[in-house]
Design a protein around this motif. Structure first.
Motif, PDB file in Angstrom:
ATOM      1  N   LEU A  57      44.428   8.492  55.113  1.00 14.01           N
ATOM      2  CA  LEU A  57      44.383   9.548  56.120  1.00 14.01           C
ATOM      3  C   LEU A  57      43.407   9.188  57.237  1.00 14.01           C
ATOM      4  O   LEU A  57      43.704   9.380  58.427  1.00 14.01           O
ATOM      5  N   ILE A  59      52.095   5.928  58.656  1.00 10.66           N
ATOM      6  CA  ILE A  59      51.769   7.096  57.847  1.00 10.66           C
ATOM      7  C   ILE A  59      50.623   6.773  56.890  1.00 10.66           C
ATOM      8  O   ILE A  59      50.682   5.792  56.152  1.00 10.66           O
ATOM      9  N   ARG A 101      52.016  13.109  50.013  1.00  8.94           N
ATOM     10  CA  ARG A 101      53.122  12.904  49.079  1.00  8.94           C
ATOM     11  C   ARG A 101      53.646  11.479  49.119  1.00  8.94           C
ATOM     12  O   ARG A 101      53.669  10.838  50.147  1.00  8.94           O
ATOM     13  N   LEU A 136      48.456   7.943  53.709  1.00  4.01           N
ATOM     14  CA  LEU A 136      48.630   8.768  52.518  1.00  4.01           C
ATOM     15  C   LEU A 136      47.298   9.005  51.829  1.00  4.01           C
ATOM     16  O   LEU A 136      46.400   8.170  51.894  1.00  4.01           O
ATOM     17  N   ASP A 185      47.397   3.353  52.325  1.00  4.25           N
ATOM     18  CA  ASP A 185      47.005   4.138  51.163  1.00  4.25           C
ATOM     19  C   ASP A 185      45.904   3.412  50.400  1.00  4.25           C
ATOM     20  O   ASP A 185      45.724   2.197  50.540  1.00  4.25           O
ATOM     21  N   GLN A 189      59.644  12.160  48.496  1.00  2.00           N
ATOM     22  CA  GLN A 189      59.275  12.828  49.740  1.00  2.00           C
ATOM     23  C   GLN A 189      58.815  11.829  50.800  1.00  2.00           C
ATOM     24  O   GLN A 189      59.083  12.015  51.982  1.00  2.00           O
ATOM     25  N   LEU A 190      58.174  10.758  50.386  1.00  2.00           N
ATOM     26  CA  LEU A 190      57.811   9.706  51.332  1.00  2.00           C
ATOM     27  C   LEU A 190      59.067   9.031  51.859  1.00  2.00           C
ATOM     28  O   LEU A 190      59.190   8.780  53.060  1.00  2.00           O
ATOM     29  N   GLU A 209      51.321   9.710  61.420  1.00  4.39           N
ATOM     30  CA  GLU A 209      51.264  10.940  60.638  1.00  4.39           C
ATOM     31  C   GLU A 209      50.395  10.749  59.401  1.00  4.39           C
ATOM     32  O   GLU A 209      50.058   9.622  59.035  1.00  4.39           O
ATOM     33  N   GLU A 210      50.090  11.855  58.769  1.00  4.69           N
ATOM     34  CA  GLU A 210      49.327  11.864  57.523  1.00  4.69           C
ATOM     35  C   GLU A 210      50.092  12.689  56.505  1.00  4.69           C
ATOM     36  O   GLU A 210      50.760  13.655  56.868  1.00  4.69           O
ATOM     37  N   ASP A 211      50.004  12.314  55.245  1.00  3.71           N
ATOM     38  CA  ASP A 211      50.706  13.064  54.205  1.00  3.71           C
ATOM     39  C   ASP A 211      50.009  12.861  52.870  1.00  3.71           C
ATOM     40  O   ASP A 211      49.268  11.898  52.694  1.00  3.71           O
ATOM     41  N   ARG A 264      60.490  10.978  54.570  1.00  3.29           N
ATOM     42  CA  ARG A 264      59.721  10.864  55.822  1.00  3.29           C
ATOM     43  C   ARG A 264      60.081   9.602  56.594  1.00  3.29           C
ATOM     44  O   ARG A 264      59.960   9.555  57.803  1.00  3.29           O
TER      45      ARG A 264
END
Length: 146
Positions: free
Chosen positions: A20, A6, A43, A8, A62, A47-48, A39-41, A51
């Motif tokens: 991202l 992921i 948060r 961020l 990040d 919330q992480l 994925e990308e997010d 996920r």
């Protein structure tokens, strides 16, 4: 083994978008690979943690600001994250979120199975969809680490 990669960040804040961009390149290179979700997010915190639920391993990418040279890559575990400076005023940091999730019975990767790839940022405040040159140059190295 189910793995989440992921990235961020904010796509509008210069070097903050580097996570991202790394995730996008990892997805392009991996294509559809069984057992790996990319994925990308935007948060973090609780919330992480949500996920990460249901995954055996996680790689989180990040921007990071430690004072090192821009573009420096850091490989960290949740235990390495500074607790005071890694959360917004409206949320908790990742180590706290993981601990809370585990106390609530959420199936999460063990800390040893979570890798944080931090790319040292130069500018995380300027509205710009492009990263600075030093951070842009670090993207291929970060993709290889992931």
């Amino acid at each position: 083994m189910k793995t989440l990669v992921i990235g961020l960040g904010s796509p509008l804040l210069c070097d903050d978008s580097v996570g991202l961009k790394v995730a996008q390149e990892v997805r392009r290179r991996l294509g559809e690979r069984a057992g790996v979700d990319v994925e990308e997010d935007v948060r973090g915190g609780l919330q992480l943690m949500e996920r990460l639920a249901g995954y055996d391993r996680a790689i989180i990418v990040d921007a990071i600001v430690t004072g090192a040279s821009p573009g420096t890559l850091h490989q960290l575990t949740p235990a390495d994250i500074p607790t005071q400076r890694s959360a917004s005023q409206h949320d908790v940091n990742l180590p706290t979120a993981l601990e809370l999730g585990r106390q609530l019975g959420v199936q999460l990767p063990e800390n040893r199975d979570i890798l944080l790839v931090g790319i040292e940022a130069e500018d995380i405040l300027t509205f710009n969809e492009q990263c600075t040159p030093a951070v842009t140059a670090a993207i291929p190295r970060a993709v290889e680490v992931v």
